[in-house]
Design a protein around this motif. Structure first.
Motif, PDB file in Angstrom:
ATOM      1  N   UNK A   3      40.302   7.749  55.157  1.00 28.66           N
ATOM      2  CA  UNK A   3      40.199   9.105  55.678  1.00 28.66           C
ATOM      3  C   UNK A   3      40.704  10.058  54.616  1.00 28.66           C
ATOM      4  N   UNK A   4      40.035  11.189  54.452  1.00 25.67           N
ATOM      5  CA  UNK A   4      40.556  12.217  53.563  1.00 25.67           C
ATOM      6  C   UNK A   4      40.383  13.560  54.232  1.00 25.67           C
ATOM      7  N   UNK A   5      41.344  14.469  54.024  1.00 22.25           N
ATOM      8  CA  UNK A   5      41.317  15.809  54.592  1.00 22.25           C
ATOM      9  C   UNK A   5      41.548  16.798  53.474  1.00 22.25           C
ATOM     10  N   UNK A   6      40.664  17.780  53.345  1.00 24.10           N
ATOM     11  CA  UNK A   6      40.878  18.841  52.368  1.00 24.10           C
ATOM     12  C   UNK A   6      40.781  20.169  53.072  1.00 24.10           C
ATOM     13  N   UNK A   7      41.529  21.145  52.586  1.00 32.47           N
ATOM     14  CA  UNK A   7      41.515  22.467  53.194  1.00 32.47           C
ATOM     15  C   UNK A   7      41.576  23.506  52.097  1.00 32.47           C
ATOM     16  N   UNK A   8      40.658  24.477  52.137  1.00 33.96           N
ATOM     17  CA  UNK A   8      40.638  25.537  51.135  1.00 33.96           C
ATOM     18  C   UNK A   8      40.153  26.812  51.800  1.00 33.96           C
ATOM     19  N   UNK A   9      40.969  27.875  51.786  1.00 29.90           N
ATOM     20  CA  UNK A   9      40.552  29.108  52.462  1.00 29.90           C
ATOM     21  C   UNK A   9      39.333  29.719  51.786  1.00 29.90           C
ATOM     22  N   UNK A  10      38.304  29.967  52.568  1.00 27.50           N
ATOM     23  CA  UNK A  10      37.076  30.566  52.066  1.00 27.50           C
ATOM     24  C   UNK A  10      36.873  31.949  52.678  1.00 27.50           C
ATOM     25  N   UNK A  22      34.937   6.734  56.044  1.00 31.25           N
ATOM     26  CA  UNK A  22      33.985   5.650  55.781  1.00 31.25           C
ATOM     27  C   UNK A  22      33.908   4.760  57.010  1.00 31.25           C
ATOM     28  N   UNK A  23      32.677   4.505  57.437  1.00 31.02           N
ATOM     29  CA  UNK A  23      32.473   3.706  58.641  1.00 31.02           C
ATOM     30  C   UNK A  23      31.269   2.806  58.412  1.00 31.02           C
ATOM     31  N   UNK A  24      31.509   1.489  58.409  1.00 32.03           N
ATOM     32  CA  UNK A  24      30.408   0.559  58.196  1.00 32.03           C
ATOM     33  C   UNK A  24      29.735   0.730  56.848  1.00 32.03           C
ATOM     34  N   UNK A  25      30.515   1.102  55.829  1.00 32.36           N
ATOM     35  CA  UNK A  25      29.942   1.274  54.496  1.00 32.36           C
ATOM     36  C   UNK A  25      29.239   2.598  54.288  1.00 32.36           C
ATOM     37  N   UNK A  26      29.277   3.489  55.284  1.00 33.75           N
ATOM     38  CA  UNK A  26      28.637   4.802  55.183  1.00 33.75           C
ATOM     39  C   UNK A  26      29.687   5.873  55.417  1.00 33.75           C
ATOM     40  N   UNK A  27      29.584   6.987  54.706  1.00 29.62           N
ATOM     41  CA  UNK A  27      30.576   8.053  54.789  1.00 29.62           C
ATOM     42  C   UNK A  27      30.052   9.165  55.690  1.00 29.62           C
ATOM     43  N   UNK A  28      30.862   9.524  56.680  1.00 29.95           N
ATOM     44  CA  UNK A  28      30.574  10.636  57.582  1.00 29.95           C
ATOM     45  C   UNK A  28      31.544  11.760  57.252  1.00 29.95           C
TER      46      UNK A  28
END
Length: 769
Positions: A3-10, A22-28
């Motif tokens: 799991x990765x979380x990024x945050x950047x004010x836009x 990553x789930x079952x070899x696929x990234x959502x």
């Protein structure tokens, strides 16, 4: 698993954040704060290079609403796949079948997860903005809808939910399968669920046994927990507090109605016939409204605390739900059946003389008239969209007119419900259809619901099976279907499963669990719930109960027709398929299509030719199809030495006649091979356009064909009717030369003879004599 979380004010009004897993070899991944920032909640969900944008807007509801006004629209813009819209108008128009089905797929698991008294208007719009034609955007749009509600402030959404598609290849479950993987899969299963329970199932398999289907559902529920966590991480990343699900407040009006009218309503709901029960319910409702919200006397101001007629009607509907559920939990069904009892079933086939197959399937007060029509390749349904275009050789249409439920309403095109029910029945029956190579017909089935009181989609499945067998379609196994209902007390967790639910049990119960299949396993499954979801125990029990009912239904169906008819209807076109050498397609078609058009005109057939060399012949009669097949086989097989053909005389020369044996292939009959006797001229025997029976007597190294009429007649035992003289002795002027050279069409060098092996130049002095 990561799991990765990024945050950047836009943007200062919407905080930007993206989370991925990553789930079952696929990234959502789920992203928010970059697009559609004026929506109440908007996200972009990405799988591979497929990206879907889902935007949700919540607004104040209209005054007086007695239902939850949520709308879901999924629309595909074909620019997302780098394509132009098909057709004359190069702009997307009305929603396609795929778009309607996906809209329903998104709506069904979300709608039960709002408080019963919530009346704010919710609109969810979803659709791909990038489509790689590998990953279908439909299921990630469910995920996006849940995420958009999860990050919408002050919306009492009882989610989030996870949603996943599972395929199965060689017994192994595959999460989020690609288009190529789905082509190899024997399962297409979509499951949505909350932390605790399953809220929606839509699955189709190739006769999967119940334990294997249950295993797949539970695995999908397990994987959904990762997707739920992902959405909660997104909510936290944009700074929203944890979700709180408050308990609904009690309704004083409902409690008053329950105290005063519950006993009367119980008696009404015990009336067995639907029409009588509905009429008595309406009469009681009018009495309740008149007593609870009476019209004020002239000049009298209505009390501000008095309920309005609309409020009373809404509370009365909720009262019906409460009373019906209590009756069922106490072991009483409106029509007097036990929990596992089916209503009486009757089946009949061959009702309609002009349809290719027809059947009536009646179960209680639900009646389906189902017809089958067989067509050719020209009748296939072309399907286009953001994925690759394809053709359907089987499609099932479902119609339910208003008279089926005793109502009056305008006649319009098919609605979302009709399209959804038709596709459920279609995909449930499709696994048992024969391979197109074995049965090349295009098949259209139409289910017209003439009466409806519970599970007309499953009646359509049963009726479709009967109709297909009546039409002579060699299905591998009959398919039956049934719907299982549920009533559960959320406080005591006591529940009861109901086989073959009727309308009231569907409206006021907790689920409609449709299961279709053969005696070997499940081909179609669809779950809609009205509560917050199902436990493993309930799913397992529903599958077992559905199988028992399905086997009983199949036994009843097979009493009407035991197996597919040995031959198709006399009204159906005759189709014959054959394989030719692809290099000979041009020969079959001819210059500018001349050959194939002539063949169709002369045999009364329609011919479809595929690039692979598969030729499909359609004809109203078997004789016409067989004649066309024989001619195509003869044409593409080439001229065969020693074979007798009936050809057409194309030209007449002094030395013989040229006869067309097959389109584009001819041979020469030398004058000496026309008849046993002596003739002065070739025109004594034939003229251009005549048909002639000839035998192939030689084919030289240059594929020049030499023919004999006289040998063909002798071999067939046909008397020659040509008047001729006895053949002159050899060496006299009448000798035309040896037969062996009779096929050479070119003149000999240095001579004026008719051709190689032909007679010598005439003795002009003899001619003068």
């Amino acid at each position: 698993m990561s799991t990765s979380v990024t945050s950047a004010p836009v943007n200062p009004t919407k905080k930007y954040a993206v989370v991925e897993r990553a789930l079952g070899g696929k990234v959502i991944s789920i992203e928010t704060g970059k697009l559609a920032k004026q929506a109440t909640g908007a996200v972009v969900v990405r799988l591979g290079d497929t990206m879907t944008l889902v935007a949700t807007v919540v607004a104040a509801g209209r005054e007086g609403l007695d239902f939850f006004p949520m709308t879901v629209d999924y629309r595909e813009k074909v620019y997302s796949a780098g394509k132009f819209p098909g057709g004359f108008i190069k702009r997307e128009g009305r929603p396609s079948t795929k778009e309607i089905l996906t809209s329903r797929l998104i709506d069904r698991p979300l709608r039960p997860l709002f408080p019963a008294d919530y009346r704010m208007e919710v609109q969810i719009q979803a659709g791909p903005i990038s489509a790689d034609r590998v990953n279908d955007p439909d299921v990630i749009s469910i995920l996006g809808a849940s995420a958009s509600l999860t990050i919408a402030p002050d919306v009492p959404f009882l989610g989030p939910i996870g949603a996943i598609r599972l395929g199965r290849i060689d017994g192994t479950l595959v999460p989020f399968p690609t288009a190529d993987e789905m082509a190899e899969s024997d399962l297409d299963l979509v499951v949505a669920s909350t932390r605790e329970k399953v809220t929606m199932i839509e699955g189709f398999g190739k006769e999967l046994p119940e334990p294997e289907m249950l295993e797949a559902i539970l695995e999908a529920h397990r994987l959904n927990q990762e997707l739920i966590t992902l959405q909660l991480e997104l909510r936290e990343a944009i700074g929203l507090p944890p979700l709180v699900h408050p308990e609904p407040a009690p309704d004083p009006l409902l409690e008053e109605l329950y105290r005063r009218y519950a006993a009367d309503l119980r008696e009404v709901k015990k009336i067995k016939l639907k029409q009588e029960r509905n009429a008595a319910t309406k009469e009681l409702q009018e009495r309740v409204v008149a007593e609870m919200a009476p019209e004020p006397s002239p000049g009298q101001e209505p009390s501000p605390d008095a309920p309005t007629p609309l409020q009373v009607k809404s509370a009365f509907y909720t009262l019906q739900e409460r009373v019906v559920r209590e009756l069922i939990l106490d072991g009483y069904r409106s029509d007097g059946r036990g929990p596992k009892d089916l209503r009486p079933i009757s089946c009949e086939v061959s009702l309609l003389p002009c349809a290719h197959g027809s059947a009536i399937f009646q179960r209680g007060e639900t009646q389906a008239l189902v017809t089958t029509v067989l067509g050719t390749g020209a009748d296939e349904q072309k399907v286009d969209g953001i994925m690759e275009e394809y053709s359907k050789k089987f499609y099932l249409d479902y119609n339910m007119p208003s008279f089926a439920v005793g109502e009056v309403r305008p006649i319009r095109g098919p609605g979302r419900r009709e399209i959804g029910h038709g596709m459920l029945a279609e995909r449930s029956v499709a696994p048992v259809l024969p391979d197109p190579q074995r049965f090349p017909y295009t098949i259209r089935v139409v289910s017209d619901i003439l009466e409806s009181n519970g599970s007309s989609s499953m009646a359509s499945v049963c009726g479709a099976t009967l109709s297909l067998m009546d039409a002579g379609v060699p299905i591998s196994d009959p398919v039956g279907g049934i719907s299982i209902g549920l009533v559960e007390d959320p406080k005591s967790h006591r529940h009861i499963l109901l086989t073959d639910i009727i309308g009231d049990e569907d409206h006021f119960g907790d689920m409609d669990f449709k299961v279709a299949g053969t005696q070997h396993g499940i081909t179609g499954i669809q779950l809609d719930v009205k509560n917050v979801g199902l436990s493993e125990e309930i799913i397992r029990g529903a599958l077992d109960q559905a199988r028992e009912a399905r086997v009983e239904i199949l036994r009843t169906m097979l009493r009407a027709i035991k197996r597919p008819r040995d031959s198709i209807s006399m009204n159906a076109p005759r189709l014959i398929q054959l394989q030719i050498d692809p290099q000979k397609i041009g020969m079959l078609i001819g210059p500018g299509g001349k050959t194939i058009r002539r063949l169709q005109e002369e045999t009364g057939t329609k011919i479809d030719v595929e690039d692979t060399g598969i030729v499909t012949i359609a004809s109203p009669s078997a004789a016409g199809a067989e004649e066309c097949r024989d001619r195509i086989e003869g044409m593409t097989a080439g001229v065969q030495l020693g074979k007798i053909y009936e050809g057409r005389v194309m030209s007449v020369k002094d030395f013989g006649a040229f006869v067309e044996l097959l389109p584009g292939q001819d041979g020469m009959v030398h004058i000496s091979e026309l008849t046993d006797g002596y003739i002065n001229s070739v025109s004594d025997v034939c003229r251009v356009g005549d048909t002639m029976l000839v035998k192939v007597i030689a084919i030289d190294e240059q594929d020049r064909v030499k023919l004999s009429r006289r040998q063909a007649l002798a071999e067939r035992g046909i008397a020659d009717t040509v008047e001729s003289k006895p053949r002159p002795p050899a060496g006299e002027g009448g000798d035309r030369g040896p037969r062996s050279g009779g096929g050479d069409r070119g003149p000999r060098s240095g001579g004026g003879g008719r051709g190689p092996g032909g007679p010598p130049p005439r003795d002009r002095d003899r001619d003068r004599r």
